[in-house]
Design an enzyme around this catalytic site. Structure first.
Site: not given
Ligand code: NAD
Length: 346
Positions: A234, A63
């Site tokens: 997101d 993005e």
């Molecule tokens: P990451 O991959 O480092 O961590 C995600 C975690 O979620 C992993 O540890 C995984 O095991 C866990 N997980 C997956 N499915 C699960 C479930 N059903 N129950 C419990 N845990 C589960 O990712 P990250 O960098 O920490 O990002 C997390 C999310 O936040 C991503 O989807 C990312 O796109 C989103 N994000 C959003 C914003 C925003 O501004 N809204 C900003 C950054 C990241």
């Protein structure tokens, strides 16, 4: 021409961003970014706003997130690839740039993988400051990946959270998160299920990564009066909450044209009422109105937050050596003699 006379662009590498965070202090930088975001949301109408430009694939999304306040222009490049962690790569990486609108010249280039984690956490805590129940002390943190410690520390620094209850389907992620939060002053409770994690929580943060319509929270898990900070939904086709929760919640968003496509509310009708957070920050609309209300911040991440974070970094690196000067702008003595500059370099 001497190199020192060239138009050089300050570049903040990952190493320098880490030095900067330690130099300023994690709490302070989270607070500074949150303050900057709030100030920028208070002058909402001065910004050029557009939903981010997304290029989707089966495995993730890339993005571009641009905005301008008329004086500065900024953009972030960011990806989201939930499968990356299995290959030892980050789910989210990013870099971004600020430019002077008068000349179009870049004035800052920065890593934004760390900065995105900081700004997302700062934005979440800022929203919760306006929406969470009064005196909230306990947060459930579901999804203990890269963003999770930043979220916990921002809620501690900005909202006064004292206890975090951690849950992840991967127990190693929970152990890592608990280890990283040791010594933070937070009381950390690793939990075996999502239900356990939300027990007694005033705030529930969902921050999981899975490219599907996931159900991290079901309707019966969410009691009256909680604030939900939903980070991980997101992208089109990537959500975390059961639809029934949305119908029971007062929903707060950053920028509706983007959130309706990417957020939890993609599951709702296009005209489902939502409240814009800049209206809450400005006092034009109420945030939480009573103790029983379920408030939901349907976070997707908006360009102005990155702009605010980049401007915070730009001001913090002044008078430090925590950046490198990049020779990334061709700068001939005679601006029309670009070709001559190339020839003379032979
Ligand atoms: P990451 O991959 O480092 O961590 C995600 C975690 O979620 C992993 O540890 C995984 O095991 C866990 N997980 C997956 N499915 C699960 C479930 N059903 N129950 C419990 N845990 C589960 O990712 P990250 O960098 O920490 O990002 C997390 C999310 O936040 C991503 O989807 C990312 O796109 C989103 N994000 C959003 C914003 C925003 O501004 N809204 C900003 C950054 C990241």
């Amino acid at each position: 021409m001497q190199p020192s006379e060239k138009a050089l662009v300050p570049f903040v590498s990952v190493d320098n961003m880490m030095r900067l965070v330690h130099h300023v202090g994690l709490d302070t930088i989270l607070v500074r970014i949150a303050e900057e975001i709030e100030k920028d949301f208070l002058r909402w109408d001065t910004f050029d706003k557009t939903p981010r430009v997304a290029s989707h694939s089966d495995v993730g999304v890339i993005e571009l997130m641009p905005t301008s306040d008329g004086e500065m222009y900024g953009f972030k490049y960011v990806n989201g690839h939930p499968k990356n962690t299995a290959d030892g790569l980050q789910t989210v990486t990013a870099f971004g740039l600020l430019a002077d609108v008068q000349t179009g010249y870049p004035v800052l280039l920065s890593e934004m993988t760390l900065l995105t984690a900081l700004r997302t956490a700062a934005m979440s805590a800022l929203a919760a400051k306006h929406l969470a129940p009064k005196g909230a002390k306990t947060m459930a943190m579901i999804g203990n990946g890269a963003q999770s410690e930043f979220q916990c520390r921002a809620f501690q620094a900005i909202c006064g959270i004292e206890t975090v209850r951690l849950y992840d389907i991967d127990r190693d992620a929970t152990s890592k998160c608990a280890r990283n939060l040791a010594g933070s002053g937070l009381y950390v409770v690793p939990c075996r299920t999502g239900e356990d994690a939300i027990t007694g929580a005033d705030i529930i943060t969902t921050c999981t990564a899975d490219k599907q319509y996931a159900t991290i929270l079901t309707d019966n898990m969410v009691g009256a009066g909680v604030h939900i900070n939903a980070i991980g939904g997101d992208c089109p086709g990537k959500t975390e909450l059961h639809k029934d929760i949305l119908h029971r919640s007062e929903i707060f968003v950053e920028y509706p044209p983007q959130t309706r496509v990417e957020g939890e509310i993609q599951a709702l009708a296009d005209d489902h009422p939502v409240t814009e957070l800049h209206d809450v920050f400005a006092g034009r609309t109420q945030g939480r109105t009573d103790d029983k209300q379920i408030t939901l911040f349907d976070s997707v991440g908006f360009a102005i937050e990155d702009f605010s974070a980049l401007r915070t970094v730009k001001s913090l690196i002044q008078d430090t050596n925590m950046y490198d000067d990049l020779d990334m702008l061709a700068d001939p003595d005679d601006p029309r003699d670009l070709f001559g500059m190339l020839q003379r370099a032979k």
